[in-house]
Design a protein around this motif. Structure first.
Motif, PDB file in Angstrom:
ATOM      1  N   GLY A 233      29.819  17.416  -9.095  1.00  6.55           N
ATOM      2  CA  GLY A 233      30.689  16.464  -9.045  1.00  6.55           C
ATOM      3  C   GLY A 233      30.063  14.994  -9.166  1.00  6.55           C
ATOM      4  N   SER A 234      28.862  15.531  -8.439  1.00  8.02           N
ATOM      5  CA  SER A 234      28.276  13.745  -7.747  1.00  8.02           C
ATOM      6  C   SER A 234      26.754  13.914  -9.436  1.00  8.02           C
ATOM      7  CB  SER A 234      26.908  15.240  -6.283  1.00  8.02           C
ATOM      8  OG  SER A 234      26.494  15.952  -7.380  1.00  8.02           O
ATOM      9  N   GLY A 235      26.872  14.340 -10.160  1.00  6.49           N
ATOM     10  CA  GLY A 235      25.811  13.808 -11.791  1.00  6.49           C
ATOM     11  C   GLY A 235      25.675  12.467 -12.576  1.00  6.49           C
ATOM     12  N   GLY A 236      27.338  11.930 -11.763  1.00  7.15           N
ATOM     13  CA  GLY A 236      27.891  10.694 -12.525  1.00  7.15           C
ATOM     14  C   GLY A 236      26.937   9.510 -12.715  1.00  7.15           C
ATOM     15  N   THR A 237      26.520   8.512 -13.965  1.00  9.89           N
ATOM     16  CA  THR A 237      25.038   7.862 -14.239  1.00  9.89           C
ATOM     17  C   THR A 237      26.048   6.226 -13.973  1.00  9.89           C
ATOM     18  OG1 THR A 237      25.960   8.254 -16.731  1.00  9.89           O
ATOM     19  CG2 THR A 237      23.570   9.001 -14.835  1.00  9.89           C
ATOM     20  N   LEU A 238      27.476   6.419 -14.127  1.00 10.25           N
ATOM     21  CA  LEU A 238      28.378   4.964 -13.873  1.00 10.25           C
ATOM     22  C   LEU A 238      28.366   3.975 -12.581  1.00 10.25           C
ATOM     23  CD1 LEU A 238      30.054   5.991 -17.126  1.00 10.25           C
ATOM     24  CD2 LEU A 238      28.072   4.844 -17.367  1.00 10.25           C
ATOM     25  N   SER A 239      27.333   4.478 -11.765  1.00  4.89           N
ATOM     26  CA  SER A 239      27.474   3.521 -10.261  1.00  4.89           C
ATOM     27  C   SER A 239      28.108   2.166 -10.384  1.00  4.89           C
ATOM     28  CB  SER A 239      26.365   4.106  -9.390  1.00  4.89           C
ATOM     29  OG  SER A 239      26.017   5.914  -9.565  1.00  4.89           O
ATOM     30  N   GLY A 240      29.672   1.859  -9.420  1.00  4.18           N
ATOM     31  CA  GLY A 240      29.246   0.300 -10.144  1.00  4.18           C
ATOM     32  C   GLY A 240      30.448   0.351 -11.257  1.00  4.18           C
ATOM     33  N   THR A 241      30.491   0.561 -11.947  1.00  4.03           N
ATOM     34  CA  THR A 241      31.629   0.599 -13.120  1.00  4.03           C
ATOM     35  C   THR A 241      32.616   1.083 -12.693  1.00  4.03           C
ATOM     36  OG1 THR A 241      29.862   1.425 -14.792  1.00  4.03           O
ATOM     37  CG2 THR A 241      32.538   1.204 -15.539  1.00  4.03           C
ATOM     38  N   LYS A 242      33.624  -0.016 -12.305  1.00  2.11           N
ATOM     39  CA  LYS A 242      34.840  -0.091 -11.977  1.00  2.11           C
ATOM     40  C   LYS A 242      36.040   1.016 -13.364  1.00  2.11           C
ATOM     41  CE  LYS A 242      35.001  -3.713  -8.165  1.00  2.11           C
ATOM     42  NZ  LYS A 242      33.701  -3.005  -8.213  1.00  2.11           N
ATOM     43  N   TYR A 243      36.952   1.354 -12.712  1.00  6.58           N
ATOM     44  CA  TYR A 243      38.100   2.038 -14.094  1.00  6.58           C
ATOM     45  C   TYR A 243      39.424   1.092 -12.890  1.00  6.58           C
ATOM     46  CZ  TYR A 243      39.424   5.964 -11.067  1.00  6.58           C
ATOM     47  OH  TYR A 243      39.285   7.115 -10.046  1.00  6.58           O
ATOM     48  N   MET A 244      40.471   1.472 -14.501  1.00  9.31           N
ATOM     49  CA  MET A 244      42.053   0.886 -13.571  1.00  9.31           C
ATOM     50  C   MET A 244      42.648   1.686 -15.072  1.00  9.31           C
ATOM     51  SD  MET A 244      44.023  -2.338 -13.766  1.00  9.31           S
ATOM     52  CE  MET A 244      44.983  -2.317 -14.809  1.00  9.31           C
ATOM     53  N   MET A 245      44.117   2.094 -14.269  1.00  7.13           N
ATOM     54  CA  MET A 245      44.571   3.113 -14.968  1.00  7.13           C
ATOM     55  C   MET A 245      45.844   2.347 -15.467  1.00  7.13           C
ATOM     56  SD  MET A 245      44.892   7.026 -14.419  1.00  7.13           S
ATOM     57  CE  MET A 245      44.715   6.848 -12.741  1.00  7.13           C
TER      58      MET A 245
END
Length: 186
Positions: free
Chosen positions: A92-104
């Motif tokens: 689970g450490s391969g993400g490329t959207l570092s710095g992108t936030k999300y809100m549900m």
């Protein structure tokens, strides 16, 4: 209708604050590559959805299966993050959207009181406990969570006017007025 109204309200509020907005209504169809590009483009992604049977509607699950799986080619994540030398570490450490936030932003038939109380239906669990799998999906892409917004009891005891006021305050708390350029995907 309520979820569409929240989506319209978010678009209106964020546009007024100077954010550039791109939206997708999953039920209207989408292009997988365009959706991946929207995730790459956005500084924040807002997921507006009802919660059906304690999870996302099936059509959003289909969206995730199609878009997020296609994005594992390096656009949303570089596989699952593990390496052959140590295949048991760093899942689970391969993400490329570092710095992108999300809100549900979620709508529930359940009343607010059914959460965070061990005597109630959810056994003391919070909304975010219930949404743990969704948080892990976004974490897989290395996205950062903003506080979840929830509208409760929307079918039997709705209070849309109060919910919209709380939603506006929530947006104001997490999305300041833009001084420079910022992009959101709702």
């Amino acid at each position: 209708k309520l979820n569409a109204a929240f989506q319209e309200k978010a678009t209106s509020l964020l546009t007024a604050k100077g954010y550039d907005i791109k939206t997708t209504k999953v039920e209207d169809g989408y292009d997988v590559d365009d959706e991946i590009a929207k995730h790459q483009w956005a500084d924040a992604v807002i997921l507006q959805t009802p919660v059906n049977w304690m999870e996302m509607p099936w059509i959003f699950k289909k969206y995730m299966d199609e878009v997020y799986t296609a994005g594992m080619d390096g656009r949303l994540c570089d596989g699952d993050g593990r390496h052959r030398a140590e295949p048991h570490k760093m899942y689970g450490s391969g993400g490329t959207l570092s710095g992108t936030k999300y809100m549900m932003s979620l709508t529930f038939n359940a009343p607010k009181e059914s959460f965070n109380d061990s005597a109630q239906f959810f056994d003391g669990k919070s909304v975010d406990d219930l949404m743990f799998p969704m948080h892990m999906n976004f974490k897989f892409f290395d996205m950062e969570a903003l506080d979840t917004f929830a509208s409760f009891d929307v079918m039997k005891n709705a209070n849309a006017e109060d919910d919209f006021k709380r939603f506006e305050a929530h947006i104001d708390q997490h999305f300041p007025q833009v001084a420079g350029e910022c992009k959101e995907s709702a």
